[in-house]
Enzyme design. Structure first.
Site, mmCIF file in Angstrom:
data_model
loop_
_atom_site.group_PDB
_atom_site.id
_atom_site.type_symbol
_atom_site.label_atom_id
_atom_site.label_comp_id
_atom_site.label_asym_id
_atom_site.label_seq_id
_atom_site.Cartn_x
_atom_site.Cartn_y
_atom_site.Cartn_z
ATOM 1 N N GLU A 129 0.855 -1.182 0.000
ATOM 2 C CA GLU A 129 0.000 0.000 0.000
ATOM 3 C C GLU A 129 0.899 1.243 0.000
ATOM 4 O OE1 GLU A 129 -2.765 0.416 3.256
ATOM 5 O OE2 GLU A 129 -3.835 2.023 2.247
ATOM 6 N N ALA A 270 1.426 -0.111 10.812
ATOM 7 C CA ALA A 270 1.198 -1.515 10.489
ATOM 8 C C ALA A 270 0.394 -1.598 9.203
ATOM 9 C CB ALA A 270 0.427 -2.199 11.610
ATOM 10 N N ASN A 273 -2.464 -6.382 5.269
ATOM 11 C CA ASN A 273 -2.432 -7.392 4.209
ATOM 12 C C ASN A 273 -3.298 -8.602 4.576
ATOM 13 O OD1 ASN A 273 -0.106 -5.873 3.203
ATOM 14 N ND2 ASN A 273 0.931 -6.813 4.936
ATOM 15 N N HIS A 305 -7.062 -2.165 14.927
ATOM 16 C CA HIS A 305 -7.224 -1.436 13.664
ATOM 17 C C HIS A 305 -6.965 -2.360 12.458
ATOM 18 C CE1 HIS A 305 -6.982 2.261 11.114
ATOM 19 N NE2 HIS A 305 -6.185 1.478 10.398
ATOM 20 N N GLU A 306 -5.835 -3.038 12.472
ATOM 21 C CA GLU A 306 -5.506 -3.896 11.316
ATOM 22 C C GLU A 306 -6.484 -5.055 11.213
ATOM 23 O OE1 GLU A 306 -3.590 -2.347 9.471
ATOM 24 O OE2 GLU A 306 -2.725 -1.026 10.993
ATOM 25 N N HIS A 309 -9.754 -3.950 9.681
ATOM 26 C CA HIS A 309 -9.647 -3.736 8.235
ATOM 27 C C HIS A 309 -10.059 -4.981 7.453
ATOM 28 C CE1 HIS A 309 -8.152 0.176 7.212
ATOM 29 N NE2 HIS A 309 -6.992 0.086 7.822
HETATM 30 N N1 0A1 Z 1 -3.277 0.853 5.746
HETATM 31 C C1 0A1 Z 1 -2.379 0.983 6.842
HETATM 32 C C2 0A1 Z 1 -1.460 2.129 6.754
HETATM 33 C C3 0A1 Z 1 -0.300 2.038 5.840
HETATM 34 C C4 0A1 Z 1 -0.260 2.835 4.728
HETATM 35 C C5 0A1 Z 1 0.858 2.882 3.924
HETATM 36 C C6 0A1 Z 1 1.925 2.094 4.286
HETATM 37 O O1 0A1 Z 1 3.074 2.114 3.564
HETATM 38 C C7 0A1 Z 1 3.323 3.152 2.737
HETATM 39 C C8 0A1 Z 1 1.891 1.275 5.374
HETATM 40 C C9 0A1 Z 1 0.757 1.248 6.145
HETATM 41 C C10 0A1 Z 1 -3.200 1.244 8.077
HETATM 42 O O2 0A1 Z 1 -4.112 2.062 8.040
HETATM 43 O O3 0A1 Z 1 -2.904 0.672 9.094
HETATM 44 ZN ZN ZN Z 2 -5.864 1.672 8.449
#
Ligand code: 0A1
Ligand code: ZN
Length: 880
Positions: A129, A270, A273, A305-306, A309
């Protein structure tokens, strides 16, 4: 690095993908410097696409192409165009599905940007991401292309005994030359930003969770061997989160396995995935002697949080990156609810609002302000902001308030059911909430498109004849970049009224009578009238901080002291104390600027005395009532920020309170000070929080007695919360044992990276003289490393973002230092570099001299060659 003119991407230009990739089979032959990737894509044209081109454009960066074939036929060079950012195949089949096989090579060791496949210590891991997958192989790297992934990892058995990817393990085997392979299959179609692989020498803590329908889920946390004793809290947090999501949202986990890997090198907190979360070690590892109570809380929050998701992000994902808040705002709201339920909703709400008001409000008032659904970006990584996350969560919270808990749940049920397996928009989310509740939220949608923090100006008029209270609320939102004029928003404002004796007065409004109501503020100016009030009540407005706005309301110090004593709303009770302190501090700031002697208002001393002696409630909450507004919050209230006067005035209040209430502070300290091992239960956490708040006041007295208390606590502490607060009291005073204590802490914890981060931060945020020299010396310390984001944040980030007094030194040395570091980081890790630039973004808020100095450094950054898109966007927008 940046090409001549970096391109802006616009939301309005969104079009559906021209092709779909239904399946991808990935083969990795892993090596630190030379990883070979073979990717087999099953493609077909997207019937939704209007585009008629017969070419196929796959995105890829920093890749070395080995071969490409379509349906078994190798392509000649003339059949494709290989660019810096894309691979264009001139002609692909239009009328039938087809297969492309691409072979390429990547170098994880050279990847210091930590995006794509990289090396963290001796472990290989990925971060995809937002757009990191294109650094692994060529692909349609966009979230609305969802594919089923099958991944085979091959590598040396000694270096990479553990080989992980998303989904379920479907095969493994031994090979010659001490090599082995493992295959993984993820049955859920997903966007490539949720792909992950991890390979390394990892130990695993295993547990299980039985879901609400009786399914058995294996839970595994992977860490390096020396961290295996610090995983228990993370595991317990994961089980708590899984249980909570079932209870609160009726959402169950879907795979049979949930894995978490902790890595030392990570740009963010974090990553969610699918089935294989990758975490910054900071949000996994905890042992009472190495982690503070606040670390424990953050770990539970981020694990939650993770995990959350998995539904709000993975099962239902974003159509494009402009919709980022769809998954982030919602998931932050969910993790806030979870943490509140786990600890104390009152305390959690205050902490969240405090963070929002000090940090997000500043972002929303500066040159980088953007709506929670931005309309344009140069580098999407720059939009993982406080606005998208924290204000995004506030917007979801307002929906929760407007629909009430049951209506909100109904709306979420419909959203998940309607959009499971899809990539959708913020509009789809609001629509589901509307449809499930039979309501219309047209005006409310403006929260998604308008930036800036609305200001509510409130005036009240009591009419003793008619026994009515009239409350007039005006809303106004200041201009933000590209949005000079704003329309009125739909703002839910919770209200309570207090009678003279402090009890709740009934609210008679529109034929109803309630103890608390939510007003729907929808117009630029609106008057609400409340009847049957024989006496003028005291108004308690915006209870629970029901909307992310700034409230302007004339209040006397006595009225605030009254609310601090009596308001039944825990947030507003705390807020009354804060506003009381704000008024007192600002009077002192005026006195400082006019060169007048300083005197503390007796009303604040009395108010604090009452808080100190009333130990009837939650100790953590009591500690929050004692905390003075932070310097950054005070800065936000000042037209021209005067860092020195703010610091001096606040210190004066703290010290004078400590002097005048020293008996009470000491008594409370002694009452709650125990020799404890640091167990993470509400009682112990509250005790530590309260007694450490007292210690922080007492340390301002700078006498032998408190020096002794601090030193005693530092050397005898058996938990990190106590040890670190004591060290902080020592470092931020003239304590004679300062150097010795810092050295002994370093020697004690040199093997624990996360504790050493705290050691750096403590010194970088010190308000004592010579801090800048210390920071410069620490940059040369053998334990400092520019390639480790946590270390960079702990020193450069802490100094520039959490030490206003020294960072804004009038000789400009802080600004120059920061720009130097930004430029050094620019080549190593653009994401981290651009995060560091934000320290300069607020330049317009300071006096002319500082403005000039800050601007000069921003200009120097922008003028530098080979600037990354990340840094270019933030620095140039800051200057605009
Ligand atoms: N989606 C993750 C946050 C995240 C975004 C970008 C990253 O690398 C560039 C890493 C993590 C979350 O909201 O936890
Ligand atoms: Zn997030």
């Amino acid at each position: 690095m940046r090409d001549a003119s970096p391109q802006t991407v616009f939301l309005k230009d969104y079009t559906p993908p021209e092709y779909l990739i239904e399946q991808i089979e990935l083969n990795f032959d892993l090596d630190e410097q030379h990883t070979q990737v073979r990717s087999t894509l099953s493609l077909r044209r997207n019937p939704q696409s209007q585009d008629s081109s017969t070419a196929l454009t796959l995105l890829g960066e920093e890749l070395q192409l080995v071969s490409i074939a379509i349906d078994g036929q190798a392509l000649e060079q003339s059949q494709y165009l290989l660019g810096e950012e894309a691979l264009v195949v001139h002609e692909v089949p239009q009328d039938r599905p087809f297969q492309i096989v691409i072979e390429n090579v990547i170098n994880p060791q050279a990847n210091t940007a930590l995006e794509g496949l990289y090396l963290s210590s001796s472990m290989l891991c990925t971060q995809c991401e937002a757009q990191g997958f294109r650094k692994i192989t060529w692909f349609l790297d966009r979230p609305d292309v969802m594919s089923r992934f099958k991944t085979t990892l091959t590598g040396d058995k000694s270096k990479y005994p553990v080989l992980l990817s998303n989904g379920n393990k479907i095969g493994q085997g031994e090979l010659e030359n001490n090599r082995h392979w493992v295959s993984w299959e993820d049955p859920f179609a997903k966007p490539c930003y949720l792909f992950a692989l991890v390979a390394g020498q990892l130990e695993c803590v295993a547990d299980e969770f039985i879901t609400m329908t009786g399914r058995r889920i294996a839970l595994e946390i992977f860490v390096e061997q020396h961290n295996i004793d610090k995983c228990d809290h993370a595991m317990q947090s994961l089980k708590n989160a899984m249980h909570w999501d079932e209870e609160t949202y009726g959402l169950e986990y879907d795979l049979d396995l949930y894995m978490i890997v902790a890595v030392d090198h990570f740009n963010m907190g974090a990553m969610e995935n699918k089935g294989l979360n990758v975490f910054n070690t900071k949000f996994v590892l905890a042992r009472p002697d190495t982690a503070t109570d606040s670390d424990y809380e953050h770990i539970e929050g981020v694990i939650g949080h993770e995990y959350f998701h998995n539904w709000s992000g993975n099962r239902v994902t974003c159509r494009d990156w402009f919709q980022l808040s769809l998954k982030e705002g919602f998931t932050v709201f969910r993790d806030q609810q979870f943490s509140g339920d786990r600890t104390s909703p009152a305390v959690k709400r205050i902490e969240d609002v405090n963070a929002l008001r000090t940090r997000q409000f500043a972002e929303d008032a500066g040159p980088l302000a953007h709506p929670i659904r931005p309309e344009a970006y140069i580098e999407i990584n720059n939009f993982y902001t406080l606005t998208v996350y924290e204000k995004g969560a506030e917007v979801v919270r307002m929906l929760h308030t407007l629909l009430d808990a049951a209506g909100f749940r109904k709306g979420c049920d419909l959203y998940f059911q309607r959009h499971d397996g899809q990539a959708v928009t913020c509009e789809d989310f609001v629509k589901a909430l509307e449809d499930a509740n039979g309501v219309e939220l047209k005006q409310f949608r403006l929260w998604y498109s308008q930036a800036g923090t609305p200001v509510l100006t409130v005036s009240q008029q009591y009419d003793s004849e008619s026994q009515q209270l009239h409350l007039t609320i005006q809303q106004n939102c200041p201009p933000t970049p590209n949005q000079p004029v704003k329309a009125p928003l739909h703002i839910p404002v919770k209200l309570g009224l207090l009678a003279a004796d402090g009890s709740a007065a009934q609210i008679h409004y529109n034929d109803s009578s309630q103890a608390e109501i939510t007003l729907n503020v929808t117009e630029a100016e609106q008057t609400f009238s409340f009847a049957q009030l024989p006496q003028p009540p005291v108004v308690s407005l915006l209870r629970g901080f029901s909307a992310p706005v700034t409230l302007k309301m004339e209040r006397s110090l006595d009225e605030l002291a009254f609310l601090l004593r009596h308001d039944s709303d825990t947030f507003n009770r705390w807020e009354a104390g804060q506003q009381l302190a704000v008024q007192v501090i600002f009077k002192l700031i005026d006195a400082i600027e006019l060169g007048r002697p300083l005197q503390l208002e007796p009303v604040i001393v009395d108010a604090y005395r009452s808080v100190l002696i009333d130990s009837s409630g939650d100790l953590s909450y009591q500690a929050l009532l004692l905390a003075l507004p932070e310097e950054s919050y005070l800065s936000g209230q000042m037209a021209v920020i005067d860092v020195e006067a703010i610091h001096q005035a606040r210190e004066f209040v703290k010290k004078t309170l400590a002097e005048q209430l020293q008996v009470e502070f000491k008594q409370l300290y002694q009452q709650h000070h125990r020799d404890e091992s640091g167990s993470f239960d509400a009682g112990a956490v509250g005790r530590r929080r309260l007694k450490n708040a007292c210690l922080s006041y007492l340390s301002k007295l700078e006498n032998q007695d408190v020096y002794h208390i601090a030193e005693q606590q530092f050397y005898s502490a058996r938990n990190m919360t106590d040890q670190l607060t004591a060290l902080s009291a020592i470092v931020n005073s003239n304590h004679p044992a300062k150097a010795r204590s810092l050295d002994s802490f370093y020697v004690q914890w040199r093997q624990e990276a996360l504790v050493i981060d705290k050691w750096f931060t403590l010194q970088a945020t010190s308000s004592m003289p010579n801090t800048f020299a210390t920071v410069q010396a620490l940059m040369k310390h053998p334990a400092f490393d520019m390639k480790t984001p946590n270390r960079v944040r702990s020193l450069i980030g802490a100094f520039s973002q959490a030490n206003p007094l020294h960072f804004h030194a009038i000789n400009g040395e802080g600004y120059r230092f920061l720009a130097d570091q930004v430029l050094a980081l620019n080549t190593l890790n653009p994401q981290i570099a651009s995060r560091m630039v934000t320290g300069l973004a607020q330049w317009r808020r300071y006096d002319a001299a500082r403005q000039g100095l800050m601007k000069q450094q921003l200009q120097r950054i922008v003028a530098t060659e080979h600037l990354s898109k990340d840094v270019y966007e933030i620095a140039s927008k800051s200057l605009a």
